[in-house]
Design a protein around this motif. Structure first.
Motif, PDB file in Angstrom:
ATOM      1  N   ALA A 282       1.088  -1.147  -0.001  1.00  0.00           N
ATOM      2  CA  ALA A 282       0.011  -0.077  -0.069  1.00  0.00           C
ATOM      3  C   ALA A 282       1.040   1.108  -0.026  1.00  0.00           C
ATOM      4  CB  ALA A 282      -0.934   0.102   1.293  1.00  0.00           C
ATOM      5  N   ILE A 283       0.276   2.391  -0.480  1.00  0.00           N
ATOM      6  CA  ILE A 283       0.809   3.463  -0.406  1.00  0.00           C
ATOM      7  C   ILE A 283       0.009   4.445   0.515  1.00  0.00           C
ATOM      8  CG2 ILE A 283       1.504   5.530  -1.596  1.00  0.00           C
ATOM      9  CD1 ILE A 283       3.393   3.302  -2.232  1.00  0.00           C
ATOM     10  N   LEU A 284       0.576   5.148   1.265  1.00  0.00           N
ATOM     11  CA  LEU A 284      -0.169   6.073   2.236  1.00  0.00           C
ATOM     12  C   LEU A 284       0.526   7.470   2.123  1.00  0.00           C
ATOM     13  CD1 LEU A 284      -1.330   5.760   6.126  1.00  0.00           C
ATOM     14  CD2 LEU A 284       0.109   7.386   5.459  1.00  0.00           C
ATOM     15  N   THR A 285      -0.287   8.505   1.793  1.00  0.00           N
ATOM     16  CA  THR A 285      -0.025   9.836   1.806  1.00  0.00           C
ATOM     17  C   THR A 285      -0.319  10.365   3.165  1.00  0.00           C
ATOM     18  OG1 THR A 285      -1.820  10.728   0.741  1.00  0.00           O
ATOM     19  CG2 THR A 285       0.153  10.051  -0.872  1.00  0.00           C
ATOM     20  N   GLY A 286       0.605  11.272   3.732  1.00  0.00           N
ATOM     21  CA  GLY A 286       0.504  11.588   5.078  1.00  0.00           C
ATOM     22  C   GLY A 286       0.140  13.060   5.137  1.00  0.00           C
ATOM     23  N   ASP A 287      -0.091  13.892   4.339  1.00  0.00           N
ATOM     24  CA  ASP A 287      -0.392  15.337   4.182  1.00  0.00           C
ATOM     25  C   ASP A 287      -1.554  15.747   5.160  1.00  0.00           C
ATOM     26  OD1 ASP A 287       1.265  14.692   2.042  1.00  0.00           O
ATOM     27  OD2 ASP A 287       1.199  16.764   1.447  1.00  0.00           O
ATOM     28  N   ASP A 288      -1.593  16.568   5.824  1.00  0.00           N
ATOM     29  CA  ASP A 288      -2.693  17.024   6.734  1.00  0.00           C
ATOM     30  C   ASP A 288      -3.464  18.171   6.410  1.00  0.00           C
ATOM     31  OD1 ASP A 288      -2.098  14.646   8.827  1.00  0.00           O
ATOM     32  OD2 ASP A 288      -0.692  16.329   9.706  1.00  0.00           O
ATOM     33  N   TYR A 289      -4.885  17.991   6.284  1.00  0.00           N
ATOM     34  CA  TYR A 289      -5.514  19.146   5.474  1.00  0.00           C
ATOM     35  C   TYR A 289      -6.442  19.777   6.457  1.00  0.00           C
ATOM     36  CZ  TYR A 289      -4.766  16.264   1.335  1.00  0.00           C
ATOM     37  OH  TYR A 289      -4.273  15.499   0.232  1.00  0.00           O
ATOM     38  N   GLY A 290      -6.446  19.405   7.510  1.00  0.00           N
ATOM     39  CA  GLY A 290      -7.575  19.990   8.552  1.00  0.00           C
ATOM     40  C   GLY A 290      -7.060  20.717  10.031  1.00  0.00           C
ATOM     41  N   SER A 291      -7.756  21.461  10.507  1.00  0.00           N
ATOM     42  CA  SER A 291      -7.423  22.053  11.887  1.00  0.00           C
ATOM     43  C   SER A 291      -8.842  21.151  12.841  1.00  0.00           C
ATOM     44  CB  SER A 291      -7.868  23.391  12.168  1.00  0.00           C
ATOM     45  OG  SER A 291      -9.206  23.646  11.676  1.00  0.00           O
ATOM     46  N   LYS A 292      -8.728  21.398  14.073  1.00  0.00           N
ATOM     47  CA  LYS A 292      -9.726  20.739  15.071  1.00  0.00           C
ATOM     48  C   LYS A 292     -11.278  21.232  14.519  1.00  0.00           C
ATOM     49  CE  LYS A 292      -7.808  18.524  18.475  1.00  0.00           C
ATOM     50  NZ  LYS A 292      -8.170  16.988  18.607  1.00  0.00           N
ATOM     51  N   THR A 293     -11.498  22.067  13.806  1.00  0.00           N
ATOM     52  CA  THR A 293     -12.956  22.682  13.393  1.00  0.00           C
ATOM     53  C   THR A 293     -13.121  22.470  12.025  1.00  0.00           C
ATOM     54  OG1 THR A 293     -12.206  24.700  13.505  1.00  0.00           O
ATOM     55  CG2 THR A 293     -13.040  23.859  15.484  1.00  0.00           C
ATOM     56  N   ASN A 294     -12.213  22.751  11.010  1.00  0.00           N
ATOM     57  CA  ASN A 294     -12.509  22.774   9.698  1.00  0.00           C
ATOM     58  C   ASN A 294     -11.005  22.416   8.793  1.00  0.00           C
ATOM     59  OD1 ASN A 294     -13.921  23.734   7.180  1.00  0.00           O
ATOM     60  ND2 ASN A 294     -14.889  25.066   8.485  1.00  0.00           N
ATOM     61  N   LEU A 295     -11.317  22.844   7.508  1.00  0.00           N
ATOM     62  CA  LEU A 295     -10.204  22.634   6.667  1.00  0.00           C
ATOM     63  C   LEU A 295      -9.098  23.861   6.839  1.00  0.00           C
ATOM     64  CD1 LEU A 295     -11.920  21.787   3.313  1.00  0.00           C
ATOM     65  CD2 LEU A 295     -10.818  20.103   4.806  1.00  0.00           C
TER      66      LEU A 295
ATOM     67  N   LYS B  66      -3.883  11.758  -9.120  1.00  0.00           N
ATOM     68  CA  LYS B  66      -3.053  11.377  -9.865  1.00  0.00           C
ATOM     69  C   LYS B  66      -2.093  10.009  -9.131  1.00  0.00           C
ATOM     70  CE  LYS B  66       0.885  13.096 -13.237  1.00  0.00           C
ATOM     71  NZ  LYS B  66       1.343  14.147 -13.485  1.00  0.00           N
ATOM     72  N   ILE B  67      -1.796  10.395  -7.869  1.00  0.00           N
ATOM     73  CA  ILE B  67      -1.256   9.330  -7.122  1.00  0.00           C
ATOM     74  C   ILE B  67      -2.037   8.085  -6.947  1.00  0.00           C
ATOM     75  CG2 ILE B  67      -0.007   8.592  -4.999  1.00  0.00           C
ATOM     76  CD1 ILE B  67       1.082  11.448  -4.745  1.00  0.00           C
ATOM     77  N   SER B  68      -3.256   8.484  -6.632  1.00  0.00           N
ATOM     78  CA  SER B  68      -4.200   7.215  -6.253  1.00  0.00           C
ATOM     79  C   SER B  68      -4.548   6.347  -7.460  1.00  0.00           C
ATOM     80  CB  SER B  68      -5.680   7.972  -5.554  1.00  0.00           C
ATOM     81  OG  SER B  68      -6.373   6.965  -5.485  1.00  0.00           O
ATOM     82  N   ASP B  69      -4.803   7.196  -8.665  1.00  0.00           N
ATOM     83  CA  ASP B  69      -4.831   6.573  -9.814  1.00  0.00           C
ATOM     84  C   ASP B  69      -3.859   5.556 -10.131  1.00  0.00           C
ATOM     85  OD1 ASP B  69      -7.213   7.556 -10.165  1.00  0.00           O
ATOM     86  OD2 ASP B  69      -6.492   9.127 -11.705  1.00  0.00           O
ATOM     87  N   TYR B  70      -2.428   5.838  -9.968  1.00  0.00           N
ATOM     88  CA  TYR B  70      -1.437   5.180 -10.384  1.00  0.00           C
ATOM     89  C   TYR B  70      -1.223   3.846  -9.384  1.00  0.00           C
ATOM     90  CZ  TYR B  70       3.295   3.609 -10.784  1.00  0.00           C
ATOM     91  OH  TYR B  70       4.536   2.598 -10.790  1.00  0.00           O
ATOM     92  N   VAL B  71      -1.550   4.067  -8.078  1.00  0.00           N
ATOM     93  CA  VAL B  71      -1.361   2.946  -6.912  1.00  0.00           C
ATOM     94  C   VAL B  71      -2.337   1.911  -7.493  1.00  0.00           C
ATOM     95  CG1 VAL B  71      -1.620   2.448  -4.724  1.00  0.00           C
ATOM     96  CG2 VAL B  71      -0.325   4.503  -5.094  1.00  0.00           C
ATOM     97  N   THR B  72      -3.527   2.381  -7.727  1.00  0.00           N
ATOM     98  CA  THR B  72      -4.650   1.598  -7.738  1.00  0.00           C
ATOM     99  C   THR B  72      -4.546   0.910  -9.278  1.00  0.00           C
ATOM    100  OG1 THR B  72      -6.266   3.068  -6.922  1.00  0.00           O
ATOM    101  CG2 THR B  72      -7.170   1.404  -8.318  1.00  0.00           C
ATOM    102  N   GLU B  73      -3.987   1.448 -10.156  1.00  0.00           N
ATOM    103  CA  GLU B  73      -3.794   0.747 -11.420  1.00  0.00           C
ATOM    104  C   GLU B  73      -2.522  -0.136 -11.282  1.00  0.00           C
ATOM    105  OE1 GLU B  73      -2.347   3.821 -14.298  1.00  0.00           O
ATOM    106  OE2 GLU B  73      -4.670   4.798 -14.233  1.00  0.00           O
ATOM    107  N   ARG B  74      -1.691  -0.023 -10.147  1.00  0.00           N
ATOM    108  CA  ARG B  74      -0.615  -1.049 -10.110  1.00  0.00           C
ATOM    109  C   ARG B  74      -1.225  -2.357  -9.178  1.00  0.00           C
ATOM    110  NH1 ARG B  74       4.996   0.022 -10.207  1.00  0.00           N
ATOM    111  NH2 ARG B  74       4.960  -2.070  -9.248  1.00  0.00           N
ATOM    112  N   GLY B  75      -2.520  -2.263  -9.010  1.00  0.00           N
ATOM    113  CA  GLY B  75      -3.226  -3.448  -8.094  1.00  0.00           C
ATOM    114  C   GLY B  75      -2.932  -3.293  -6.474  1.00  0.00           C
ATOM    115  N   ALA B  76      -2.471  -2.134  -6.263  1.00  0.00           N
ATOM    116  CA  ALA B  76      -2.041  -1.888  -4.722  1.00  0.00           C
ATOM    117  C   ALA B  76      -3.191  -1.064  -4.032  1.00  0.00           C
ATOM    118  CB  ALA B  76      -0.514  -1.046  -4.517  1.00  0.00           C
TER     119      ALA B  76
END
Length: 349
Positions: free
Chosen positions: A188-201, A218-228
């Protein structure tokens, strides 16, 4: 079932023998307090943790010490960072200020073997036995690491071309990391970027859709196409963009923090193709409770979250340096004791 089979079953919407366990990061001091050394791989064996993870992305880049007393370093990206007692140093400022800087910027070489030594160790020891995840970034974090959070937010309005270029730099680099990691045997590939605060984006949904989601997809599509399997770690209240991420093929999300206004049980019901990961508050239960109280607490979380599958037990962020080693061990033991399933998907107690 072994750990790999258990996690695969959950991700496919099947009922495993028990709830799997996951942690994004575990502080070396906690590991040391449980097994007497700080070897993460040995801890995963000792506590039978089902998903094993590569190092946090910040550890994939060499560091130059600038001020030992102040714990200031500069990494291969040219980003000034400061340690504060935790695994990940805090980013202070990056090397890019203008669009011209971004156009001329050269990212670190993603093919450098230095980036993959830890993953190779995981694959050698655990391939087919435990589920192996590789942790990298998508387009959000490096857009402010390479400048600053304040500059990125201003540039979304005043210099959008600069932000687009920063996202492009990050996505190109991390796509290559994903390619090599999957070639080496990551499940699996896990991307770790954080998008939110305690209350909102942290920024508007419209800005996510314009600047950051295309690269993540783009990353998700690539990973999925690889069967991961594509997984996403994202702290904060991200309720408004969960549908976007489910639609782009993300199979599992962590931590969906309930202290930030996310209801994991409702998320499971609303998005039946999504596996939710989390549920255990990494604050008071892991720092202040007794082990017996931790067991009771974990049992209650399992009672509400685990029925029907599609659930992986984990902390609400990571196992930080303030967590008591005995409490983290008790958490894992409780998952093994109380997380057993009946074939119906109900818990066996």
């Amino acid at each position: 079932m072994n750990s790999y089979e258990r996690v695969t079953a959950v991700l496919n919407g099947e009922i495993p023998d028990r709830v799997p366990a996951f942690e994004l990061m575990i502080d070396p001091k906690v590991i040391q307090g449980i097994i007497g050394t700080d070897r993460y791989t040995d801890l995963c064996e000792a506590l039978d943790i089902d998903i094993v993870m590569s190092q946090t992305p910040s550890k994939m880049y060499r560091e130059e010490i600038l001020d030992k007393k102040k714990q200031l370093i500069r990494n291969e990206w040219g980003v000034l960072r400061q340690y504060n007692g935790e695994i990940v140093p805090h980013p202070l400022h990056g090397p890019i200020e203008t669009l011209e800087d971004a156009i001329n910027y050269q990212a670190p070489d993603p093919t450098d073997d230095f980036r993959f030594g830890y993953l190779k160790e995981l694959v050698k020891r655990f391939k087919g036995k435990r589920f192996i995840g590789f942790h990298l970034h998508d387009g959000f974090n490096y857009s402010y690491y390479l400048t600053s959070m304040q500059d990125m937010m201003i540039n979304l309005i005043e210099e959008p071309e600069l932000v687009h270029r920063l996202v492009e730099i990050s996505i190109d680099h991390n796509l290559k990391l994903a390619e090599i990691a999957l070639d080496l045997g990551a499940d699996a590939i896990l991307t770790g970027d954080d998008y939110g605060s305690k209350t909102n984006l942290l920024v508007s949904k419209e800005h996510f859709e314009e600047f950051f989601f295309p690269g993540l997809k783009k990353i998700s599509d690539y990973v999925t196409e690889r069967g991961a399997v594509m997984m996403k770690h994202c702290c904060g209240n991200i309720n408004t963009i969960i549908p976007n991420m489910v639609d782009m093929g993300i199979r599992a999300m962590h931590p969906l923090d309930e202290n930030s206004g996310i209801n994991q049980v409702e998320i499971k019901e609303k998005y039946p193709s999504l596996t939710v990961i989390g549920g255990i508050d990494c604050d008071a239960p892991l720092t202040n409770y007794t082990p017996a109280q931790v067991e009771d607490y974990v049992k209650e979380v399992l009672r509400t979250h685990a029925p029907g599958g599609r659930y992986i037990c984990a902390s609400s962020n990571s196992i930080h340096s303030s967590a008591k080693p005995e409490n983290f061990a008790a958490m894992q033991q409780a998952v093994h004791k109380w997380g057993r399933y009946l074939p119906s998907g109900e818990l066996d107690w």
